[in-house]
Design an enzyme around this catalytic site. Structure first.
Site, PDB file in Angstrom:
ATOM      1  N   ARG A   7       0.847  -1.196   0.000  1.00 44.56           N
ATOM      2  CA  ARG A   7       0.000   0.000   0.000  1.00 44.56           C
ATOM      3  C   ARG A   7       0.879   1.241   0.000  1.00 44.56           C
ATOM      4  O   ARG A   7       1.869   1.297   0.721  1.00 44.56           O
ATOM      5  CB  ARG A   7      -0.861   0.043   1.263  1.00 44.56           C
ATOM      6  CG  ARG A   7      -2.147  -0.682   1.109  1.00 44.56           C
ATOM      7  CD  ARG A   7      -3.024  -0.537   2.330  1.00 44.56           C
ATOM      8  NE  ARG A   7      -3.794  -1.762   2.415  1.00 44.56           N
ATOM      9  CZ  ARG A   7      -3.983  -2.474   3.508  1.00 44.56           C
ATOM     10  NH1 ARG A   7      -3.457  -2.084   4.659  1.00 44.56           N
ATOM     11  NH2 ARG A   7      -4.691  -3.565   3.476  1.00 44.56           N
ATOM     12  N   ARG A  57      -2.169  -1.494  18.105  1.00 44.86           N
ATOM     13  CA  ARG A  57      -2.813  -2.071  16.926  1.00 44.86           C
ATOM     14  C   ARG A  57      -2.852  -1.000  15.854  1.00 44.86           C
ATOM     15  O   ARG A  57      -2.409   0.129  16.075  1.00 44.86           O
ATOM     16  CB  ARG A  57      -4.234  -2.512  17.334  1.00 44.86           C
ATOM     17  CG  ARG A  57      -4.896  -3.559  16.487  1.00 44.86           C
ATOM     18  CD  ARG A  57      -4.246  -4.922  16.583  1.00 44.86           C
ATOM     19  NE  ARG A  57      -5.063  -5.921  15.918  1.00 44.86           N
ATOM     20  CZ  ARG A  57      -5.121  -6.110  14.608  1.00 44.86           C
ATOM     21  NH1 ARG A  57      -4.401  -5.364  13.809  1.00 44.86           N
ATOM     22  NH2 ARG A  57      -5.888  -7.046  14.100  1.00 44.86           N
ATOM     23  N   LYS A  58      -3.425  -1.327  14.703  1.00 42.56           N
ATOM     24  CA  LYS A  58      -3.551  -0.338  13.628  1.00 42.56           C
ATOM     25  C   LYS A  58      -4.288   0.906  14.126  1.00 42.56           C
ATOM     26  O   LYS A  58      -5.095   0.829  15.054  1.00 42.56           O
ATOM     27  CB  LYS A  58      -4.263  -0.946  12.429  1.00 42.56           C
ATOM     28  CG  LYS A  58      -5.711  -1.294  12.690  1.00 42.56           C
ATOM     29  CD  LYS A  58      -6.413  -1.852  11.459  1.00 42.56           C
ATOM     30  CE  LYS A  58      -6.240  -3.332  11.304  1.00 42.56           C
ATOM     31  NZ  LYS A  58      -7.148  -3.938  10.308  1.00 42.56           N
ATOM     32  N   GLY A  96     -15.032 -10.426   1.423  1.00 40.30           N
ATOM     33  CA  GLY A  96     -14.754 -11.852   1.331  1.00 40.30           C
ATOM     34  C   GLY A  96     -14.509 -12.531   2.658  1.00 40.30           C
ATOM     35  O   GLY A  96     -14.292 -13.736   2.727  1.00 40.30           O
ATOM     36  N   CYS A 130     -12.616  -5.282   4.938  1.00 45.06           N
ATOM     37  CA  CYS A 130     -11.836  -4.252   4.237  1.00 45.06           C
ATOM     38  C   CYS A 130     -12.715  -3.475   3.250  1.00 45.06           C
ATOM     39  O   CYS A 130     -12.424  -2.326   2.941  1.00 45.06           O
ATOM     40  CB  CYS A 130     -10.657  -4.878   3.508  1.00 45.06           C
ATOM     41  SG  CYS A 130      -9.454  -5.592   4.625  1.00 45.06           S
ATOM     42  N   GLY A 131     -13.760  -4.097   2.758  1.00 40.71           N
ATOM     43  CA  GLY A 131     -14.674  -3.412   1.841  1.00 40.71           C
ATOM     44  C   GLY A 131     -15.794  -2.690   2.572  1.00 40.71           C
ATOM     45  O   GLY A 131     -16.776  -2.279   1.957  1.00 40.71           O
TER      46      GLY A 131
END
Lengths: 538, 78
Positions: free
Chosen positions: A72, A181-182, A438, A443-444
């Site tokens: 990314r 974490r993120k 998915g 993420c979507g």
């Protein structure tokens, strides 16, 4: 390697394994190892303990784990110039099998990279002021913003300098390279919540307040938002933040997360867990202890939500200049299309390209007399349309099994094909946002879709068949996540099923009523009845 | 879909039995096919009479690289 930081939590015996790994070697140190060792000695030379740290370089192993990587690239605030775009396109062409994805955090994503290529890619990015560093990992990720910043008639101030300041402060800052974490930030002064404030760990949204007789335009501050398997809407703090206080407040919030965020379990480490425990009031009290007194909330200037969509040609706040919002179906393009986009940005605009959190793009500063020629360009007519059809235009998808190790089903191409089918089958003039994912990690951004489709695999007599669970009613207009229906639809039936479901909505809705509001009005039970009725006749 | 994975995953599957009963099954496997097969075997072992599985779905998988990977299964009170 830089001097190791002595963190206050270092001696905590309950730290999770990843935390111990992060204490052994800071994530940012892997960049040097990649450049000096792994990119020269190849995939086999990578130490397993460093593989997780690759994320700090913005790089993950892609599926299948055969030596290829996803990368990314940070696009702060979703703004890049044509020179940067051409460099990105060349990287995709030389190393990434010609593939460029625009992500739901305004970043650009490559696939198929080898470790040997990484040092060169880092150099090429740096040469044009771009970076993949900390685009993944337990650190401040790409700072999201309004891709119309500076030209937006619906913004109350230009946030570009603030995005730049935040980026400068946080990127490669070792004070914040070891978070639990993120950590995702957004800042936007667009009154239509262009940067999805409520699903970020830290968000700044437009506000105003009269202080000592002077009207000040600034921000309200939100903390603790996030999606994934346990979605949580950010809480608004009772704080008014002047523009010059943004970096200070961001530093304070990030420091709280760093020092008080949970490090025992990675599944319970995001800022949302701390915010849920403390509550907004205590969080503010702790923030003030760090950064000093802050004004209480002022007047909220947010007015609804534009979903992050900007299609069409629109006049900017600079009279006589226009921006063009373009559709990139599910965010995927090839290198030549990105080069062509850069040419259009130079020829018709000021060379700037905006990346949107809806996986789309825009071009800024087009003079009125160039609009007609711009609209006639083949890329605009045939691919990146100004007025895409309803379903193609409002379809979002994660990467899916094509490259992701956690995905259960294919999504990207499937969502593109599904949207095409729906556009051919159902005529609908109202945007209907369909998000396909998915796996539960989202993420979507499945939870904010009018309709959210989450993948599953179903065993049938003829083998495994991909299927999707249906969720309805998500929005950030009056923030709420979509809710699951009792329906798991196999992919062969998904298109016709959705076409029927949407046709029922179309017949039943009030004028201009978006799907999420319709779901709210008629209730989930009514939608379930519709689903049951469709499935009975299928 | 049938590609052999290099990693082992903890899979979560959902089974709908003919009589309407719902089961959640968690299995360790290194491919999606094996996860289905292992789930069926576990269901068979779990039930006295051979169950009629109306629908069996794989809904999530997690790599077992880290200790403690697991699922929370929501159940109703008996």
């Amino acid at each position: 390697m830089a001097e190791r930081k002595q963190w206050k939590w270092a001696d905590d015996p309950s730290l999770n394994k990843m935390e111990l790994t992060k204490l052994e070697k800071d994530g940012l140190d892997v960049i040097e190892t990649i450049v000096n060792t792994y990119s020269k000695e190849g995939f086999q030379s990578i130490e397993s303990s460093d593989m997780d740290r690759f994320k700090w370089a913005g790089v993950y192993q892609q599926r299948p784990k055969d030596g290829h990587f996803m990368m990314r690239v940070r696009i702060p605030g979703g703004l890049l110039n044509s020179e940067q775009a051409r460099v990105l396109a060349k990287i995709a062409e030389d190393y990434g099998r010609d593939l460029v994805d625009v992500t739901t955090r305004q970043a650009v994503q490559f696939h198929w990279l080898t470790v040997e290529s990484l040092a060169d890619i880092f150099d090429r990015l740096a040469a044009v002021g771009l970076s993949s560093f900390e685009a993944c990992g337990d650190c401040p990720r790409t700072i999201m913003g309004n891709p119309l910043a500076g030209i937006d008639p619906h913004e109350v101030l230009d946030t570009r300098p603030l995005v730049a300041e935040l980026e400068k402060f946080f990127l490669l800052n070792r004070e914040f390279s070891n978070l639990p974490r993120k950590y995702k930030m957004s800042i936007s002064a667009n009154i239509h919540n262009a940067a999805h404030a409520q699903i970020n760990d830290l968000a700044f949204t437009p506000a105003k307040k009269t202080i000592a007789g002077e009207e000040v335009i600034g921000f309200h501050v939100w903390v603790g938002g996030g999606l994934s398997a346990k979605p949580y809407l950010a809480k608004k703090l009772d704080v008014f933040c002047r523009p010059e206080e943004v970096v200070k407040v961001a530093e304070g919030v990030t420091t709280l997360f760093r020092d008080y965020g949970y490090r025992q379990k990675r599944t319970h480490a995001r800022l949302k867990f701390l915010v849920a425990d403390w509550g907004a009031e205590k969080f503010k009290e702790e923030l003030v202890k760090l950064v000093g007194e802050l004004e209480p909330q002022g007047e909220d200037l947010l007015q609804g939500w534009n979903g992050g969509y900007f299609y069409g040609i629109h006049e900017q706040k600079q009279k006589g200049l226009y921006y063009a919002g373009l559709s990139v179906p599910v965010g995927r393009m090839d290198a030549s299309e990105l080069v062509e986009l850069a040419r259009l940005a130079d020829e018709y605009g000021d060379g700037t390209i905006g990346t949107c959190n809806t996986q789309n793009v825009l071009i800024r500063n087009i003079p009125k007399d160039k609009i007609a020629a711009f609209q006639a360009e083949p890329l605009i007519v045939n691919r990146f349309k100004l007025q895409p059809n309803t379903f193609v235009g409002y379809a979002v998808s994660c990467t899916g099994t094509e490259y992701c190790n956690l995905a259960i089903v294919e999504t990207k191409e499937r969502m593109r094909a599904l949207a095409l089918y729906l556009d051919e089958t159902v005529e609908l003039d109202t945007p209907l946002r369909i998000h396909m994912i998915g796996c539960p990690n989202s993420c979507g951004q499945r939870q904010i879709g009018d309709i959210g489709l989450q993948g599953a695999l179903v065993k049938t007599p003829s083998g495994m068949v991909e299927a999707f669970d249906i969720h309805v009613g998500g929005t950030l207009e009056e923030p709420q996540f979509n809710r699951k229906l009792n329906a798991r639809i196999t992919v062969d039936k998904l298109g016709p099923f959705l076409a029927q479901l949407i046709t029922l909505y179309k017949a039943d809705r009030l004028e201009g009523e978006p799907y999420w509001r319709y779901v709210e009005r008629v209730g989930l039970e009514r939608i379930q009845e519709q689903v049951d009725s469709i499935l009975q006749t299928a | 879909m049938s590609e052999e994975q290099t990693e082992t995953y903890l899979y979560k599957l959902e089974a709908v039995l003919e009589e309407g009963r719902l089961l959640t099954v968690v299995v360790l496997a290194n491919s999606d096919e094996r996860a289905f097969s292992a789930a069926e075997n576990n269901i068979l072992r779990h039930t006295v009479a051979p169950p009629h599985i109306k629908e069996l779905s794989l809904v999530e998988k997690k790599p077992i690289g880290r200790q403690g990977v697991g699922y929370v299964i929501e159940t109703s009170h008996f």
